[in-house]
Scaffold this active site. Structure first.
Site, PDB file in Angstrom:
ATOM      1  N   GLY B  53       0.994  -1.366   0.120  1.00  0.00           N
ATOM      2  CA  GLY B  53      -0.007   0.014   0.028  1.00  0.00           C
ATOM      3  C   GLY B  53       0.940   1.252   0.079  1.00  0.00           C
ATOM      4  N   THR B  54       0.468   2.348  -0.509  1.00  0.00           N
ATOM      5  CA  THR B  54       1.094   3.662  -0.842  1.00  0.00           C
ATOM      6  C   THR B  54       0.894   4.761   0.191  1.00  0.00           C
ATOM      7  OG1 THR B  54      -0.032   3.722  -2.702  1.00  0.00           O
ATOM      8  CG2 THR B  54       2.233   2.818  -3.023  1.00  0.00           C
ATOM      9  N   THR B  55       0.318   5.812  -0.345  1.00  0.00           N
ATOM     10  CA  THR B  55       0.294   7.043   0.547  1.00  0.00           C
ATOM     11  C   THR B  55      -1.117   7.389   1.211  1.00  0.00           C
ATOM     12  OG1 THR B  55       1.438   7.838  -1.452  1.00  0.00           O
ATOM     13  CG2 THR B  55       0.641   9.259  -0.062  1.00  0.00           C
TER      14      THR B  55
END
Lengths: 265, 281
Positions: B53-55
């Protein structure tokens, strides 16, 4: 030389059951009843900290009478049972039926295998999508389970409380009416008992809420509901109920039962 | 381990030891294999084939805090999922979001949610905001060995503090370090860009709506420069998850609300691709 007396199993069980019943009868009552939006729990319990009614899971609540430390232990175990099952599987997989089974097993084993049975009586209730799918299980000290519909009374003086509930209970009643019925029923414990908002513990499983459906009603809300019930349908309910008039007909003595003399030391 | 004594029918594990209101501690005794920190650690580092998962961004405003996350999960150069959710309700008055290995992060979130609810039901009170944040730090720390093998998870935690009538934001490092952030914060691969964006957009007197808008702008800027962060997908109508925590509790903004915000942000970028400009003096 002393010989232990022989006590027949029948007598042993009977003695234990009498002992448990006596203990439970000393405490004050709790009633559980269905209303149009869910399930209502009302306890004659002035304590704000020691609850007789509690949340177990999203749709499941717990009510108990008897010895506090014993039913509290069962409640804590029930919360664990629900949370571990909901965590391992899914939240929808936690059911009142499963919990009632665990309690029945525990209570049954304690009753038969130990000298001192638990002096408790429980209700495990799960609110459904509608009144038809609501589930109310009543468990007694020996582990027997009964599947109840409509209303349940437990604790001391249950005969008169249950009678008052039977007379006053209507299916699909609003919260005000159901609460009023419940309070009248609890007042039937003694001839001159008058219960006010601050001496009641009230909670609901409201099927119109989201996620966690259990909610405690604060004293102010209980007062409002009781006032609304008195004003709106007071005439109707006092006219129709012969059995519940005993509670309110007594002289309105400011009845200050000692809070600690609850019989559940 | 004889934790499930079902032959007696009493399930003693449920009713007796350990005497704790922590679900995690109980699980460690009752079913230790269910705890993320108790598993065998991979011998060699795991590559980037597992979804990440990122931001995530969070912005506080007078009376609460807003948290938002993009919808992309990546496995190397592949978009593993375009509509993953990384922002969650922790309990009535707090939110949690994750960046890093998605599978472990989501498991950590579930465990944390049960942990908070379990404590609340058993003790009859909710943990303080700091109590919740510390509990989460312990859970992150238990994942350190996994993190060393490339399976790191870092959460961002935001809660409503009744005493201050405001939001609090806590960030973590993979070793379980817990840091309270002022005003706003961002984590994940696009966080450098999101934080730069928020630095220019943040005002102390933001309304709840404007705080949400600032979050969506910051996520747009992150997606603009970080390939692992997804921008608002107007064609598929996949928008960031945006949630606020105020005295009214946790609320996830509806699809239409976020859709309108995302549309406004994208429309604005046609005129000014860099987004709103801050006054130079």
């Amino acid at each position: 030389m002393s010989m232990p007396f022989y006590v027949s199993p029948e007598q042993q069980m009977k003695d234990k059951a009498d002992y448990a019943r006596k203990g439970i009868a000393r405490g004050r009552s709790v009633v559980v009843l269905q209303y149009d939006d869910g399930i209502l729990f009302v306890a004659d319990n002035p304590s704000r900290a020691l609850h007789k009614i509690s949340e177990i899971y999203d749709r499941i609540a717990f009510a108990a009478v008897g010895k506090y430390n014993e039913f509290e232990n069962l409640r804590l175990g029930g919360v664990r049972y629900a949370d571990i099952n909901g965590y391992q599987y899914d939240r929808r997989d936690v059911t009142a039926r499963g919990l009632a089974n665990v309690y029945a097993q525990s209570l049954g084993t304690i009753f038969t295998e130990t000298n001192k049975p638990y002096e408790v009586e429980l209700v495990v209730a799960e609110v459904g999508e509608d009144a038809e799918t609501d589930q109310i299980y009543r468990l007694t000290f020996d582990g027997s389970v009964a599947d109840e519909h409509g209303y349940v009374a437990m604790g001391g003086q249950t005969e008169s409380v249950a009678q008052a509930l039977k007379d006053g209970y209507e299916e699909g009643a609003s919260l005000e009416v159901a609460l009023r019925t419940a309070v009248r029923a609890l007042e039937a414990q003694d001839s001159d008992r008058r219960l006010e908002a601050k001496s009641l513990e009230v909670a609901v499983l409201d099927r119109n809420r989201e996620h966690r459906l259990f909610r405690r009603l604060p004293a102010r809300r209980i007062e409002e509901l009781l006032a609304a019930g008195d004003g709106g349908s007071g005439a109707g309910s006092s006219g129709s109920s012969g059995g519940s008039s005993a509670g309110s007909a007594g002289p309105s003595v400011e009845d200050v039962d000692d809070v600690l003399g609850d019989g559940e030391d | 381990m004889a934790s499930h004594d079902s032959h007696t029918g009493r399930l003693p594990g449920l009713f007796t030891s350990p005497d704790t209101s922590s679900f995690t501690e109980f699980l460690g005794v009752y079913s230790p294999e269910l705890l993320p920190g108790r598993r065998a650690v991979p011998v060699s580092p795991v590559g980037d084939e597992i979804p990440h998962g990122t931001t995530i961004v969070a912005v506080s405003f007078p009376g609460g805090v807003v948290m938002a996350g993009d919808r992309r999960a990546t496995a190397g150069n592949v978009i593993a999922q375009r509509d993953i959710e990384k922002v969650f309700r922790a309990d009535e008055f707090s939110a949690i979001a994750i960046a890093g290995t998605a599978g472990i992060g989501i498991e950590m979130v579930r465990l944390f949610q049960v942990e908070l609810e379990h404590y609340e039901k058993r003790e009859g009170r909710t943990l303080s905001v700091e109590g919740k944040a510390n509990r989460l730090a312990t859970m992150v720390r238990q994942n350190l060995a996994m993190a060393m093998q490339g399976l790191a998870v870092v959460p961002l935690f935001a809660g409503y503090d009744e005493e201050r009538d405001g939001g609090r934001i806590f960030s973590y490092d993979p070793a379980g370090g817990r840091y309270e952030e002022r005003d706003f914060h961002s984590i994940g691969s696009g966080s450098v860009f999101a934080r730069g964006s928020l630095k220019k957009l943040y005002r102390a007197d933001l309304s709840a709506e404007d705080a949400a808008l600032a979050c969506v702008q910051a996520l747009y800027d992150a997606a603009d420069d970080d390939s692992a962060t997804g921008g608002p997908d107007l064609t598929r109508r996949i928008f960031p998850v945006v949630a606020s925590v105020t005295s009214d509790g946790y609320r996830r903004l509806g699809e239409d609300e976020v859709g309108a915000l995302a549309q406004a942000v994208v429309d604005g970028r046609y005129d000014s691709p860099g987004g709103p400009t801050a006054p130079l003096r």
